[in-house]
Write a protein that holds these residues in place. Structure first.
Motif, PDB file in Angstrom:
ATOM      1  N   GLU A 394      12.829 -25.224 -20.316  1.00 41.24           N
ATOM      2  CA  GLU A 394      11.815 -26.014 -20.006  1.00 41.24           C
ATOM      3  C   GLU A 394      10.367 -25.472 -20.356  1.00 41.24           C
ATOM      4  OE1 GLU A 394      10.637 -27.401 -15.966  1.00 41.24           O
ATOM      5  OE2 GLU A 394      12.456 -28.445 -16.535  1.00 41.24           O
ATOM      6  N   VAL A 395      10.401 -23.816 -20.154  1.00 42.14           N
ATOM      7  CA  VAL A 395       9.023 -23.139 -20.512  1.00 42.14           C
ATOM      8  C   VAL A 395       9.630 -22.069 -21.172  1.00 42.14           C
ATOM      9  CG1 VAL A 395       8.037 -23.846 -18.433  1.00 42.14           C
ATOM     10  CG2 VAL A 395       9.495 -21.816 -18.269  1.00 42.14           C
ATOM     11  N   ASP A 396       8.686 -21.374 -22.046  1.00 39.81           N
ATOM     12  CA  ASP A 396       8.883 -20.283 -22.822  1.00 39.81           C
ATOM     13  C   ASP A 396       9.392 -18.984 -21.912  1.00 39.81           C
ATOM     14  OD1 ASP A 396       7.614 -19.330 -25.768  1.00 39.81           O
ATOM     15  OD2 ASP A 396       8.188 -17.900 -24.193  1.00 39.81           O
ATOM     16  N   SER A 397      10.578 -18.480 -22.563  1.00 41.54           N
ATOM     17  CA  SER A 397      11.177 -17.396 -21.856  1.00 41.54           C
ATOM     18  C   SER A 397      10.310 -16.140 -21.696  1.00 41.54           C
ATOM     19  CB  SER A 397      12.573 -16.888 -22.417  1.00 41.54           C
ATOM     20  OG  SER A 397      12.426 -16.911 -23.767  1.00 41.54           O
ATOM     21  N   VAL A 398       9.552 -16.156 -22.889  1.00 40.33           N
ATOM     22  CA  VAL A 398       8.828 -14.933 -22.938  1.00 40.33           C
ATOM     23  C   VAL A 398       7.543 -14.834 -21.793  1.00 40.33           C
ATOM     24  CG1 VAL A 398       7.138 -13.386 -24.206  1.00 40.33           C
ATOM     25  CG2 VAL A 398       8.950 -14.642 -25.253  1.00 40.33           C
ATOM     26  N   GLN A 399       7.120 -16.018 -21.732  1.00 36.97           N
ATOM     27  CA  GLN A 399       6.248 -16.324 -20.414  1.00 36.97           C
ATOM     28  C   GLN A 399       6.728 -15.826 -19.469  1.00 36.97           C
ATOM     29  OE1 GLN A 399       5.549 -20.456 -19.582  1.00 36.97           O
ATOM     30  NE2 GLN A 399       3.649 -19.778 -18.237  1.00 36.97           N
ATOM     31  N   ALA A 400       8.060 -16.842 -18.861  1.00 38.00           N
ATOM     32  CA  ALA A 400       8.949 -16.372 -17.584  1.00 38.00           C
ATOM     33  C   ALA A 400       9.235 -14.786 -17.595  1.00 38.00           C
ATOM     34  CB  ALA A 400       9.995 -17.034 -17.742  1.00 38.00           C
ATOM     35  N   GLN A 401       9.183 -14.245 -18.577  1.00 44.22           N
ATOM     36  CA  GLN A 401       9.575 -12.614 -18.413  1.00 44.22           C
ATOM     37  C   GLN A 401       8.244 -11.901 -17.950  1.00 44.22           C
ATOM     38  OE1 GLN A 401      12.810 -11.351 -18.177  1.00 44.22           O
ATOM     39  NE2 GLN A 401      11.731  -9.715 -17.521  1.00 44.22           N
ATOM     40  N   TRP A 402       7.210 -12.133 -18.676  1.00 44.24           N
ATOM     41  CA  TRP A 402       6.008 -11.634 -18.483  1.00 44.24           C
ATOM     42  C   TRP A 402       5.850 -11.677 -16.818  1.00 44.24           C
ATOM     43  CZ3 TRP A 402       1.200 -12.493 -15.922  1.00 44.24           C
ATOM     44  CH2 TRP A 402       0.255 -11.936 -16.319  1.00 44.24           C
ATOM     45  N   TRP A 403       5.986 -12.999 -16.109  1.00 44.78           N
ATOM     46  CA  TRP A 403       5.587 -13.110 -14.948  1.00 44.78           C
ATOM     47  C   TRP A 403       6.879 -12.289 -14.061  1.00 44.78           C
ATOM     48  CZ3 TRP A 403       1.490 -15.060 -12.692  1.00 44.78           C
ATOM     49  CH2 TRP A 403       0.684 -15.774 -13.534  1.00 44.78           C
ATOM     50  N   MET A 404       7.781 -12.389 -14.509  1.00 44.27           N
ATOM     51  CA  MET A 404       9.021 -11.482 -13.829  1.00 44.27           C
ATOM     52  C   MET A 404       8.548  -9.968 -13.682  1.00 44.27           C
ATOM     53  SD  MET A 404      11.835 -11.587 -12.140  1.00 44.27           S
ATOM     54  CE  MET A 404      12.542 -13.150 -12.109  1.00 44.27           C
ATOM     55  N   ASP A 405       8.192  -9.693 -14.864  1.00 39.87           N
ATOM     56  CA  ASP A 405       7.797  -8.142 -15.075  1.00 39.87           C
ATOM     57  C   ASP A 405       6.606  -7.791 -14.003  1.00 39.87           C
ATOM     58  OD1 ASP A 405       9.725  -7.876 -16.810  1.00 39.87           O
ATOM     59  OD2 ASP A 405       8.478  -7.797 -18.610  1.00 39.87           O
ATOM     60  N   LEU A 406       5.765  -8.702 -14.045  1.00 33.35           N
ATOM     61  CA  LEU A 406       4.481  -8.622 -13.100  1.00 33.35           C
ATOM     62  C   LEU A 406       4.994  -8.729 -11.789  1.00 33.35           C
ATOM     63  CD1 LEU A 406       1.235  -8.874 -13.364  1.00 33.35           C
ATOM     64  CD2 LEU A 406       1.683 -11.163 -12.348  1.00 33.35           C
ATOM     65  N   ALA A 407       5.990  -9.522 -11.381  1.00 34.14           N
ATOM     66  CA  ALA A 407       6.471  -9.466  -9.858  1.00 34.14           C
ATOM     67  C   ALA A 407       6.964  -8.121  -9.797  1.00 34.14           C
ATOM     68  CB  ALA A 407       7.322 -10.652  -9.941  1.00 34.14           C
ATOM     69  N   ASN A 408       7.757  -7.649 -10.434  1.00 31.76           N
ATOM     70  CA  ASN A 408       8.626  -6.281 -10.332  1.00 31.76           C
ATOM     71  C   ASN A 408       7.657  -5.000 -10.203  1.00 31.76           C
ATOM     72  OD1 ASN A 408      10.967  -7.493 -10.101  1.00 31.76           O
ATOM     73  ND2 ASN A 408      11.490  -7.314 -12.337  1.00 31.76           N
ATOM     74  N   ALA A 409       6.580  -5.217 -10.741  1.00 35.87           N
ATOM     75  CA  ALA A 409       5.565  -4.029 -11.075  1.00 35.87           C
ATOM     76  C   ALA A 409       4.950  -3.682  -9.959  1.00 35.87           C
ATOM     77  CB  ALA A 409       4.523  -4.382 -12.200  1.00 35.87           C
ATOM     78  N   ASP A 410       4.531  -2.544  -9.923  1.00 37.21           N
ATOM     79  CA  ASP A 410       3.458  -1.804  -8.745  1.00 37.21           C
ATOM     80  C   ASP A 410       2.122  -2.351  -9.167  1.00 37.21           C
ATOM     81  OD1 ASP A 410       2.823  -0.132 -10.803  1.00 37.21           O
ATOM     82  OD2 ASP A 410       4.004   1.417  -9.954  1.00 37.21           O
ATOM     83  N   ASP A 411       1.240  -1.901  -7.911  1.00 31.55           N
ATOM     84  CA  ASP A 411      -0.086  -2.567  -8.446  1.00 31.55           C
ATOM     85  C   ASP A 411      -0.640  -1.977  -9.511  1.00 31.55           C
ATOM     86  OD1 ASP A 411      -0.307  -4.458  -6.367  1.00 31.55           O
ATOM     87  OD2 ASP A 411      -1.457  -3.099  -4.975  1.00 31.55           O
ATOM     88  N   ALA A 412      -0.480  -1.010  -9.781  1.00 30.96           N
ATOM     89  CA  ALA A 412      -1.273   0.201 -10.941  1.00 30.96           C
ATOM     90  C   ALA A 412      -0.830  -0.658 -12.365  1.00 30.96           C
ATOM     91  CB  ALA A 412      -0.962   1.490 -11.067  1.00 30.96           C
ATOM     92  N   THR A 413       0.716  -0.892 -12.386  1.00 32.95           N
ATOM     93  CA  THR A 413       1.015  -1.510 -13.767  1.00 32.95           C
ATOM     94  C   THR A 413       0.733  -2.958 -13.678  1.00 32.95           C
ATOM     95  OG1 THR A 413       2.894  -0.316 -13.053  1.00 32.95           O
ATOM     96  CG2 THR A 413       3.330  -1.816 -15.214  1.00 32.95           C
ATOM     97  N   ARG A 414       0.468  -3.787 -12.769  1.00 38.59           N
ATOM     98  CA  ARG A 414      -0.077  -5.051 -12.766  1.00 38.59           C
ATOM     99  C   ARG A 414      -1.199  -5.220 -13.422  1.00 38.59           C
ATOM    100  NH1 ARG A 414       2.189  -7.981  -6.860  1.00 38.59           N
ATOM    101  NH2 ARG A 414       4.220  -7.993  -7.337  1.00 38.59           N
ATOM    102  N   GLY A 415      -1.899  -4.241 -12.720  1.00 37.98           N
ATOM    103  CA  GLY A 415      -3.518  -3.918 -13.115  1.00 37.98           C
ATOM    104  C   GLY A 415      -3.405  -4.002 -14.630  1.00 37.98           C
TER     105      GLY A 415
END
Ligand code: ATP
Ligand code: MG
Length: 452
Positions: A394-415
């Motif tokens: 229903e949505v792009d899996s690359v996009q979904a993965q980007w958000w998943m990585d963001l959710a798993n990342a620490d603050d520095a990596t998020r930045g």
């Protein structure tokens, strides 16, 4: 009237064991005492020491015999709540009509109840035969007879490791047959929830429902409408989290029980990709349940209802409504319709809305908004939900993965991630979200960021 009396008589005839209970030694039931909660054993020991009878009962015994891990442990005894409570350091009496005792050991609560008899007499039922009051203490034999299925009426004595079986439950359990104790129709009329329970145990045990137990269900399905909505919610939740959710839903549909419960199920399955979406969501839930992880009811219901919400959202967007506003309206109308039958608790409703609303925000977030979203308590659930939608194409899996990585990342990596994203897509959603994606059959209904 006469018919009812005969039925009651036949019911009682069936429910009274032909001979005394069977006492099965360990070789016959196979329960390994090491799998039994030591707190439940403790409760039995203390009661026994005081001269009472005490057994582990119900679902725990059933699950232990077939090698599943019990969710919780209940104890049944001939001691009354007032006799039980003083025997334990942390114990409280709960319940108004039928009192029982919660014995607390740290995180674990052992629900300890007194043997109970079924209330007899017409004045205790509604016009369909539903029992409104059943609060009489009784003997162990009566307690066994008022339980629903033979495989749920087993008593395990953890001290001499015997199972006491009044209704040949162990034999049924080994055959994986769900069989009602007593006259099935009467027992469903007393408590229509038993219809749901029959389906659930059959699915959970990979078994079958005995024909006589199965037969009345389709006929009596409308009685489910008389059950209070909050109780239905609890049972449906158990059904969806038993580890075999999709099987349960299919059984529900097959016997027509879903009509009074999740009337939207039909609609969802009619929706393009609806069945697949629910299937994916439930497969995830089942996998989590089977590996012992917790599941969130909000996520589950958000997933079940999503296709309808999404459809209405698209329609409202097409009629010119602002995207976020449209999503809110769509969510409100679906939730409102659904909760007429099934009381989804308010806190769950609030979480469902948050999970849904974030779906719109994933599509068109700027750096500041991304930081804000990541701080929301439902962010993780919403990202999981986005993954589910990606799985359903229903949505792009690359996009979904980007958000998943963001959710798993620490603050520095998020930045770093957010910076990189900003540099790449000025004003556009992360990693390809703006691309149109075609589903296998036809263009899927998809959230419409461009209409925002
Ligand atoms: P679960 O694994 O879902 O907890 P369970 O069998 O333990 O399954 P509970 O709702 O915890 O289900 O009920 C405990 C026991 O109480 C059951 O095993 C059954 O003996 C009895 N029981 C529960 N609900 C009913 C009912 N509606 N009618 C008759 N007996 C019931
Ligand atoms: Mg239980």
């Amino acid at each position: 009237m006469l018919k009812e009396t005969i039925k009651n008589f036949v019911g009682r005839l069936f429910s009274s064991p032909a001979r005394g209970p069977e006492r099965l030694p360990r070789e016959k039931h196979g329960i390994d005492r090491r799998n039994v909660s030591r707190h439940a054993i403790k409760v039995c020991e203390v009661l026994r020491h005081e001269g009472f009878d005490a057994y582990i009962v119900g679902g725990a015994v059933r699950d232990l015999i077939v090698g599943l891990e019990p969710k919780d442990f209940d104890v049944a005894t001939n001691a009354t709540p007032n006799q039980i409570r003083p025997l334990f350091r942390r114990a409280r009496i709960i319940g108004k009509r039928f009192q029982l005792v919660h014995v607390v050991f740290g995180q674990e609560i052992i629900e300890t109840s007194t043997f109970r008899a079924n209330a007899a007499g017409d004045e205790d039922t509604d016009e369909h035969g539903r029992i409104l009051r059943d609060n009489l203490f009784g003997s162990q034999e009566e307690d066994a007879a008022r339980r629903d299925f033979t495989l749920n009426a087993l008593y395990y004595d953890p001290i001499n490791e015997e199972v006491i079986d009044y209704h040949r439950g162990v034999s049924d359990l080994k055959k994986r047959v769900v069989r009602m104790i007593g006259d099935p129709e009467q027992r469903y009329r007393e408590d229509p929830v038993r219809m749901l329970r029959a389906l659930r145990f059959a699915a959970k045990l990979n078994g079958t429902i005995d024909p006589a137990t199965r037969e009345p269900i389709a006929r009596l399905a409308p009685l489910i409408e008389n059950v209070p909505a909050s109780r239905l919610f609890d049972e449906i939740l158990k059904l969806l989290t038993c580890g075999h959710a999709m099987d349960c839903l299919r059984h529900l549909q097959a016997v027509g029980l879903h009509q009074g419960l999740l009337p939207l199920i039909d609609l969802i399955f009619e929706e393009d990709g609806g069945e697949q979406f629910v299937e994916l969501a439930l497969a995830r839930t089942d996998a989590r349940v089977r590996s012992g992880k917790t599941i969130s009811p909000s996520f589950l219901f958000a997933a079940l209802l999503w296709k309808l919400v999404n459809k209405r959202w698209q329609e409202l967007c097409a009629s010119g409504e602002h995207s976020a506003q449209a999503l809110m309206m769509a969510a409100d109308s679906v939730v409102e319709e659904q909760t007429r039958k099934l009381a989804i608790q308010r806190r769950f409703q609030a979480d469902m809305r948050e999970i849904w609303f974030m779906q719109a925000r994933f599509e068109r977030a700027n750096a500041k908004a991304i930081w804000r979203m990541a701080e929301q308590p439902r962010f993780r659930a919403a990202v999981d939900f986005l993954q589910l939608r990606a799985e359903a194409r229903e949505v792009d899996s690359v996009q979904a993965q980007w958000w998943m990585d963001l959710a798993n990342a620490d603050d520095a990596t998020r930045g770093e991630m957010i910076e990189a994203y900003q540099a790449q897509n000025r004003g556009r959603a992360p990693a390809g979200a703006g691309k149109r994606r075609r589903g296998p059959r036809r263009r899927q209904a998809r959230p419409a960021p461009s209409q925002a």
